[in-house]
Design a protein around this motif. Structure first.
Motif, short mmCIF file in Angstrom:
data_model
loop_
_atom_site.label_atom_id
_atom_site.label_comp_id
_atom_site.label_asym_id
_atom_site.label_seq_id
_atom_site.Cartn_x
_atom_site.Cartn_y
_atom_site.Cartn_z
N ASP A 142 -10.14 1.47 -3.75
CA ASP A 142 -9.01 1.47 -2.82
C ASP A 142 -8.25 2.78 -3.01
O ASP A 142 -8.87 3.82 -3.15
CB ASP A 142 -8.14 0.24 -3.04
N GLY A 143 -6.93 2.74 -3.06
CA GLY A 143 -6.15 3.96 -3.17
C GLY A 143 -6.38 4.70 -4.48
O GLY A 143 -6.84 4.13 -5.46
N GLU A 189 0.84 -1.21 0.00
CA GLU A 189 0.00 0.00 0.00
C GLU A 189 0.87 1.26 0.00
O GLU A 189 2.10 1.18 -0.01
CB GLU A 189 -0.91 0.02 1.24
N ASN A 213 -10.07 5.68 2.54
CA ASN A 213 -9.22 5.37 1.40
C ASN A 213 -9.31 6.47 0.35
O ASN A 213 -10.04 7.45 0.49
CB ASN A 213 -9.62 4.03 0.78
N SER A 254 -13.85 1.93 1.29
CA SER A 254 -13.74 0.65 0.58
C SER A 254 -14.70 -0.41 1.07
O SER A 254 -14.87 -1.44 0.41
CB SER A 254 -12.31 0.11 0.72
N ASN A 283 -4.74 4.19 7.89
CA ASN A 283 -4.77 3.49 6.62
C ASN A 283 -4.21 4.40 5.52
O ASN A 283 -3.04 4.72 5.52
CB ASN A 283 -6.20 3.03 6.30
N ASP A 284 -5.02 4.87 4.60
CA ASP A 284 -4.56 5.61 3.44
C ASP A 284 -4.36 7.10 3.77
O ASP A 284 -4.99 7.64 4.67
CB ASP A 284 -5.59 5.46 2.32
N LYS A 339 -3.05 0.73 -4.66
CA LYS A 339 -2.71 2.16 -4.69
C LYS A 339 -1.92 2.50 -5.95
O LYS A 339 -0.81 2.01 -6.13
CB LYS A 339 -1.90 2.53 -3.45
#
Length: 293
Positions: free
Chosen positions: A201-202, A17, A149, A165, A102-103, A243
């Motif tokens: 996601d990313g 990630e 995300n 997500s 997380n992101d 990502k």
């Protein structure tokens, strides 16, 4: 020039990630979240150096003063991968021991944004987005997310993208962004991924202002116009890309990380969890700002 997809760092990470390209050092930085590993990939030599942070790491950015700023299990940190020096900035969710960051990434002004999610026990919508300002103060912007995300900013910095997500939500939003104050407006629906395969996601943006989404469980990356229209779908050799990030000397290579754990059809994707590079797209990205704190 035909599109080519190459596995450039066959790490087979559990959760690859956090890809971010640094124009200054011409390296792609990325992480393996649960193992707390930080990778630094050099496309010129093919070397992929690895540094162990010692706890789960969600996202990172290069710091203007040197080293990295990190959003990890225990909050925000400064970390120098060369000598291992660590400095804890703060943990806004110390009261939520089952959650982690997380992101995330920097805005064009050099602030660091990162979102949280519940990582243990029964999933709950207790995630939130936080802004780490250059004076090292931490502000919560918005909560109620399951899996934060997709954070990215338009080339001119006037728009912020984000997503959730979780299968219950699987939505991408966009909102106006005030770069002077670091304040987002109210999020508006950008794209509901129930209309297409794969959850969001990313994300990243390209120089044309288009938003790129890693479609986890969808075997593809997807490019959207600023209006939320699908312009292009790039099929990839892994089920769970995580990502995308433009890099290379000309910012025309689209790197993407991937998830290696809990994948189906393992024999069809032996390099799941690794870092990949896409060439031949004919599209360029935008430089990512370093954290200015």
């Amino acid at each position: 020039m035909p599109i080519e997809i190459t596995c450039v760092a066959p790490t087979r990470s559990a959760i690859g990630e956090g890809a971010v390209w640094d124009v200054g050092d011409q390296r792609l930085w990325w992480v393996d979240i649960p193992h707390g590993l930080i990778h630094r990939f050099d496309p010129e030599t093919g070397a992929n150096d690895t540094f162990d942070f010692g706890e789960p790491v969600g996202c990172i950015a290069r710091r203007e003063k040197g080293g990295l700023v990190i959003a990890a299990k225990s909050g925000f940190w400064f970390f120098d991968p060369e000598n291992g020096a660590r400095e804890h900035i703060g943990d806004p969710e110390a009261h939520l021991p089952e959650s982690r960051f997380n992101d995330g990434g920097t805005d064009p002004q050099g602030r660091f944004w990162a979102g949280t999610m519940k990582d243990m026990g029964t999933p709950e919508p207790c995630g939130a987005f936080y802004r780490l300002d250059t004076n090292l103060s931490v502000s919560k912007w918005k909560d109620g997310f399951w899996t934060t995300n997709g954070l990215a900013f338009s080339p001119d910095g006037s728009r912020m993208y984000l997503s959730d997500s979780n299968p219950k939500v699987r939505t991408i939003w966009a909102c106006d962004y005030d770069g002077d104050t670091g304040t987002p407006g109210e999020p508006e629906l950008f794209f509901d991924t129930r209309q297409a395969k794969g959850r969001p996601d990313g994300g990243t943006v390209d120089a044309d202002g288009c938003y790129w989404q890693a479609a986890i469980e969808g075997w593809c990356l997807r490019r959207f116009s600023p209006k939320g229209e699908i312009l292009e779908t790039v099929e990839v050799p892994v089920e769970k890309p995580t990502k995308p990030m433009f890099g290379g000397k000309n910012l025309d290579i689209l790197f993407f990380t991937s998830l290696g754990q809990s994948v189906t059809q393992r024999e069809a994707q032996p390099e799941a969890g690794s870092l990949f590079a896409i060439t031949g797209l004919g599209i360029k990205g935008v430089p990512q700002a370093r954290f200015k704190g």
